[in-house]
Motif scaffolding. Sequence first.
Motif, short mmCIF file in Angstrom:
data_model
loop_
_atom_site.label_atom_id
_atom_site.label_comp_id
_atom_site.label_asym_id
_atom_site.label_seq_id
_atom_site.Cartn_x
_atom_site.Cartn_y
_atom_site.Cartn_z
N ALA A 247 0.72 -1.29 0.01
CA ALA A 247 0.13 -0.10 0.00
C ALA A 247 0.85 1.36 -0.16
O ALA A 247 0.53 2.11 -0.63
CB ALA A 247 -1.00 0.10 1.22
N TYR A 248 2.02 1.11 0.83
CA TYR A 248 2.72 2.51 0.89
C TYR A 248 3.69 2.66 -0.49
O TYR A 248 3.87 3.70 -1.04
CB TYR A 248 3.65 2.33 2.06
N SER A 249 3.87 1.67 -1.10
CA SER A 249 4.74 1.59 -2.44
C SER A 249 4.14 2.12 -3.71
O SER A 249 4.28 2.85 -4.32
CB SER A 249 5.25 0.09 -2.64
N LEU A 250 2.51 2.06 -3.38
CA LEU A 250 1.58 2.56 -4.30
C LEU A 250 1.06 3.78 -4.34
O LEU A 250 0.54 4.52 -5.01
CB LEU A 250 0.30 1.58 -4.50
N ARG A 251 1.37 4.47 -3.04
CA ARG A 251 0.81 5.85 -2.75
C ARG A 251 1.55 6.86 -3.68
O ARG A 251 0.67 7.77 -3.91
CB ARG A 251 0.93 6.14 -1.27
N ASN A 252 2.73 6.51 -4.13
CA ASN A 252 3.43 7.68 -5.11
C ASN A 252 3.26 7.31 -6.37
O ASN A 252 3.85 8.14 -7.17
CB ASN A 252 4.99 7.40 -4.51
N GLN A 253 2.39 6.47 -6.80
CA GLN A 253 2.14 6.14 -8.26
C GLN A 253 1.45 7.52 -8.71
O GLN A 253 0.54 8.09 -8.04
CB GLN A 253 1.33 5.06 -8.32
N ALA A 254 1.43 7.83 -10.01
CA ALA A 254 0.81 9.10 -10.59
C ALA A 254 -0.72 8.91 -10.46
O ALA A 254 -1.37 9.96 -10.26
CB ALA A 254 1.26 9.34 -11.97
N SER A 255 -1.32 7.78 -10.60
CA SER A 255 -2.73 7.67 -10.85
C SER A 255 -3.31 6.67 -9.67
O SER A 255 -2.87 5.64 -9.62
CB SER A 255 -3.17 7.22 -12.01
N SER A 256 -4.40 7.28 -8.85
CA SER A 256 -4.82 6.27 -8.12
C SER A 256 -5.58 5.36 -8.44
O SER A 256 -5.61 4.11 -8.03
CB SER A 256 -5.86 7.04 -6.95
N ARG A 257 -6.20 5.44 -9.73
CA ARG A 257 -6.79 4.03 -10.44
C ARG A 257 -5.60 3.10 -10.62
O ARG A 257 -5.98 1.97 -10.58
CB ARG A 257 -7.53 4.81 -11.70
N PHE A 258 -4.61 3.49 -11.43
CA PHE A 258 -3.31 2.77 -11.52
C PHE A 258 -2.81 2.01 -10.19
O PHE A 258 -2.63 1.02 -10.30
CB PHE A 258 -2.27 3.50 -12.23
N SER A 259 -3.03 2.57 -9.18
CA SER A 259 -2.49 2.17 -8.09
C SER A 259 -3.33 1.06 -7.67
O SER A 259 -2.91 0.04 -7.14
CB SER A 259 -2.22 3.40 -6.95
#
Length: 744
Positions: A247-259
């Motif tokens: 979950a933490y590693s995906l927080r910095n992704q550009a798109s929440s949908r992509f995350s």
Amino acid sequence: MPPILLMNSSKPLILFWLLAARFALGWAYSVSVPIWEADNEDGHFAYARYIAVKGRLLQAGDPEAESIFQKFQPPLYYILAALYLRALNVNLGERFEPPEKNPYIHFGAPSGVNYALHPPADQLTPTHIATTQAVLATRLLSVLISTLSLIPLYWVLGRIWPHKIFRQVGIVCLYAFWPQFLFTGSMVTNDVLVAALGTATFAGCIYLIHFGFSFKRFLMVSFIAGLACLTKINGLGLIPMLLAALAYSLRNQASSRFSLRQFAFAVLGMIALFAVGITLLSSLKFVTEQVLQLSTLQAFVRRFTEQHSLSDAVKIAEVIFRTVIASYGWGNLETHPWVYTVWEIAALMAVLGLIVLFRRQVDTAPIKPIVLTACVATVTMAGLMIALGLSQNNVFVPGRYLLPGLGPLSICLFWGWGTFLNMLKAGSAKQALVVGLVILGWWLPGYTLIPEYAHPQPLTAAQKAVLVSREVYFDETIKLLGYLPSNTSLQTDEVRLRLCWQATAPITKNYIAQLELLGPDQNKYGSLTTYPGRGQYPTSFWSLNQQFCDEYLIPFAKNFPAPALGQIYINLLDPSDFQPLPITGLQGESLKSVTVPVRIYDSRTLPSPTNPLKLRLGESLQLNGYDVWPLTDQSGWRITLHWEALAPIQEQAVIFVHLRTAPDQIYIQDDSQPRQNSYPTYVWAAGEKVLDEHILLLPEGPVPQNLLLFIGAYHSPDGQLTRLPITDGAGQSVPNNEIQLPFP
């Protein structure tokens, strides 16, 4: 060379010395502890040996496989150990011979902490030598695994904080030199591999949080966690940490949908990996029958959801706390209490520091996500252990089950201490704290393990000088030489008795020492049944004609009428019928029993006398005052004398308490040694204060008026009664060496 390059170039050297120190200390733990003296080590070794010898996993229906106690464990550690033993061509013998067990092992230590009997070197058989070498070789593998587990943690911390050498080294040192990990990581047990894989999983989670999500990275970390589950079931406790890191590693992704999409795919991939692992485990009949069953899970949930008190959970947490720090042997050997006190203070500091850290608005990335993930892992593992204890109604849940979360726990402690000490403007104390705890890990083997498992040593000249002779023979083959004087406080848990022995003929049986503590009232207040040497030195191990002393810790009841001189009755029992061996004196005379005295004193503060005095009797006995109270039924008087020993008292004094109608006319008297003849003055310690009660019962008939109370003491050094001289506070002699006191 620029400082940053110099610092980076020193990192491999630092890692080398960390690995070298960890390996050396781990090996020291291995050779300090006799084989089989770690929880279920015989079962773990038998499992690995079976695979190494037969070249297959445990087979249901095979009597040898059925007899292995650890057969329900996942097989990864044992496969690795078996491959290692075969690669080294270690002699594993034709069959596994279980150790000869100590039937008096006590999970509290008085009867001995040793699980198995360990013959001296001159009595070892070729089979025992081969088994010992094979076990030590397998322990070496455990030391290598636990040592190499430092590398992923050291590497990932260096990648995240390349300029923070102490941060990197401090966290790794906490992990590497943790006392319980040093012990467990040096024994034959699957706990060592699941701990190493748990740390590698945590290192991967840190990497994910700092460098961001990639499907390949996450599957690799999930694969390592899956290997942990194939090693021991408590590896499942790593899953919440994995999900938190994801979950933490995906927080910095550009798109929440992509995350969210990536999160779903990643979780599905993790589930697929774990499904493969469960499928592999389900093919093992022993694991399936005892662990991987729906009924097992249902029973766990049902028992856990039953009503439990908060105190039960607290007790389990206390056991986990103590045993995850330092619990040796089969969980029945701990170190000195002050070690746990130090860790309690350190844990409280860390908790307070973490609370402050998480309340801060500003975060120096990526500290908070990493520390929070570490806390998730630690709390999850501890929570699962508490749930396990509650579901089994078992307070004793060993802290080694928490070792897969030791890497996360080390980060939590380090950051908690750093934050707390920075609040106190004592940041440099963090270095001293870490160094102190590392030194503690080095010090514990010599303080706890080596002395605990040592055989008694030959009688020394210093012991001979203070030996109190009590020479008798048991069955004409064992001679009791005597005992070494000892004193016991009523506020302790055991009477400490040291007896000195000699084998006067070869002994083939393991006779059983039976010790019983009787008070002055002839009631039994404690007993102990064990092999000599606190279970370590049964009589068949004794060397002919060698004199030695060993120690016995006898638990006793707190209602012992202390202070008093008790008697310990000593017997040796024949193991075939549990009957006492015949006892004879030096002249061959038959004796019914043999006893040794034991002084049990009361270290509590005594009440002050209602009638204070300062009178000295002889050289060392002082009367500080007295109390006079009528008995509740008006049948007499209770006179309590408040004595103090100013120095060791040589005389065996008899105290007289007289009620007289005239100075030379006794009406009632009580002449006795202190405390109803139970506590002679010659055993009193310098500075000891004693309450000495005397009961004066009225005879039938009218009670005379104006009774006079006289007190004094006498002894009979040459057969003649001689009163102790009495002097008052001014140093003046008291006439007739007796004290007249106001009465009532």
